[in-house]
Design an enzyme around this catalytic site. Structure first.
Site, short mmCIF file in Angstrom:
data_model
loop_
_atom_site.label_atom_id
_atom_site.label_comp_id
_atom_site.label_asym_id
_atom_site.label_seq_id
_atom_site.Cartn_x
_atom_site.Cartn_y
_atom_site.Cartn_z
N GLN A 209 1.05 -1.00 0.11
CA GLN A 209 -0.36 0.03 -0.11
C GLN A 209 1.06 1.28 -0.64
OE1 GLN A 209 -2.32 2.85 -0.53
NE2 GLN A 209 -3.82 0.47 -0.07
N LEU B 79 -20.84 -1.35 -1.19
CA LEU B 79 -21.34 -1.09 -3.20
C LEU B 79 -20.39 -2.08 -3.92
CD1 LEU B 79 -22.93 2.12 -2.86
CD2 LEU B 79 -23.96 -0.46 -2.79
N GLU C 81 -4.38 1.71 -8.87
CA GLU C 81 -5.54 2.06 -7.91
C GLU C 81 -5.26 3.29 -7.61
OE1 GLU C 81 -8.61 -0.07 -5.51
OE2 GLU C 81 -6.92 0.52 -4.34
N GLU D 287 -8.57 -1.39 0.44
CA GLU D 287 -8.08 -1.00 1.74
C GLU D 287 -9.04 0.16 2.49
OE1 GLU D 287 -4.16 -0.49 4.67
OE2 GLU D 287 -3.81 -1.56 2.95
N ARG E 196 -7.97 6.47 -8.99
CA ARG E 196 -8.28 7.54 -7.61
C ARG E 196 -8.23 8.92 -7.26
NH1 ARG E 196 -11.98 4.00 -5.68
NH2 ARG E 196 -12.47 1.98 -5.72
#
Length: 264
Positions: free
Chosen positions: A24, A47, A99, A66, A103
């Protein structure tokens, strides 16, 4: 050949059975934002499933999601929806980085650290990494340069919300102590990038001038003493009837004192 029947299927896994990703790139998670997400999860559930992989044949490790996993724990969920994938350590690290990039969850220092860690851990070049994350090599190189800034400077930049362009400008300053002075002045006066660059250029010019003067003094002592000595010598020549004169020139290479004595 993959033998996991659950791969690419949504399954529910106890939150306590999932380990965080060691790859991460995010170093901090805003607690206010996490609490807001936790409240949303309480109201509507998760979701989008998190992505996990199985390591050592029995342990689940996060590949992506995470923040959702942390918020689910805050919300008191016992299990969360997840998709299992079969990926290598290398791919897991790159997926986690991409990712966050997509974002826009990373600050520019975290992004740079992410690139650097992947290159070092998996011995890949900037060109190879650029292809994997969909960036140009120059973009990767510019981010990596930010890691030359001392940790204390990075902290000041982030805490005071200076931009990446501010950070790049500070790289021109060779001295940490001078850099700290410039950064504090930039913060205290809320300087734009352009004004910060002007401040840095002026500061570097002052450093060059001070460095030149120091060099001269180390080699010749105080130049003013030399200059006064020559000046007095020329004045004595004039008193004795010699029409002497002198001039002083300073260049990047030397300090010149020129005495002119005419033939007649």
């Amino acid at each position: 050949m993959n033998t996991d029947p659950d791969e690419n299927k949504i399954i529910y896994i106890p939150v306590t059975n999932i380990l965080p990703s060691p790859y991460q790139p995010r170093t901090t998670f805003d607690m206010t934002s996490l609490r807001e997400l936790a409240q949303s999860i309480k109201n509507y559930g998760i979701l989008n499933p998190v992505t996990v992989r199985i390591i050592n044949g029995r342990t689940y490790e996060l590949v992506s999601g995470e923040r959702r996993w942390r918020a689910a724990k805050l919300a008191g969920l016992e299990s969360i929806p997840a998709i299992t994938v079969n990926v290598t350590d290398n791919d897991a690290a790159i997926i986690a980085l991409v990712e966050n990039l997509q974002r826009q969850d990373l600050n520019f220092f975290e992004e740079a650290e992410g690139y650097n860690n992947i290159m070092e851990d998996y011995n890949i070049t900037q060109e190879e990494l650029a292809i994997k994350v969909g960036k140009s090599q120059s973009a990767i190189s510019n981010k990596l340069r930010l890691l030359r800034l001392p940790d204390s400077i990075r902290k000041l930049i982030l805490e005071n919300e200076l931009t990446e362009r501010h950070a790049r400008a500070f790289l021109k300053i060779p001295s940490k102590s001078v850099m700290e002075e410039v950064v504090h002045k930039t913060i205290n006066e809320s300087l734009s990038v352009k004004k910060t660059e002007q401040l840095i250029d002026n500061t570097l010019e002052e450093l060059r001038e001070a460095g030149a003067e120091t060099t001269i003094r180390k080699k010749f002592g105080d130049v003013r003493i030399i200059n006064n000595t020559v000046k007095k010598a020329v004045e004595l020549m004039k008193k004795s009837g010699v029409e002497a004169d002198y001039d002083v020139e300073q260049t990047d290479e030397c300090f010149k004192i020129i005495v002119t004595i005419p033939y007649k």
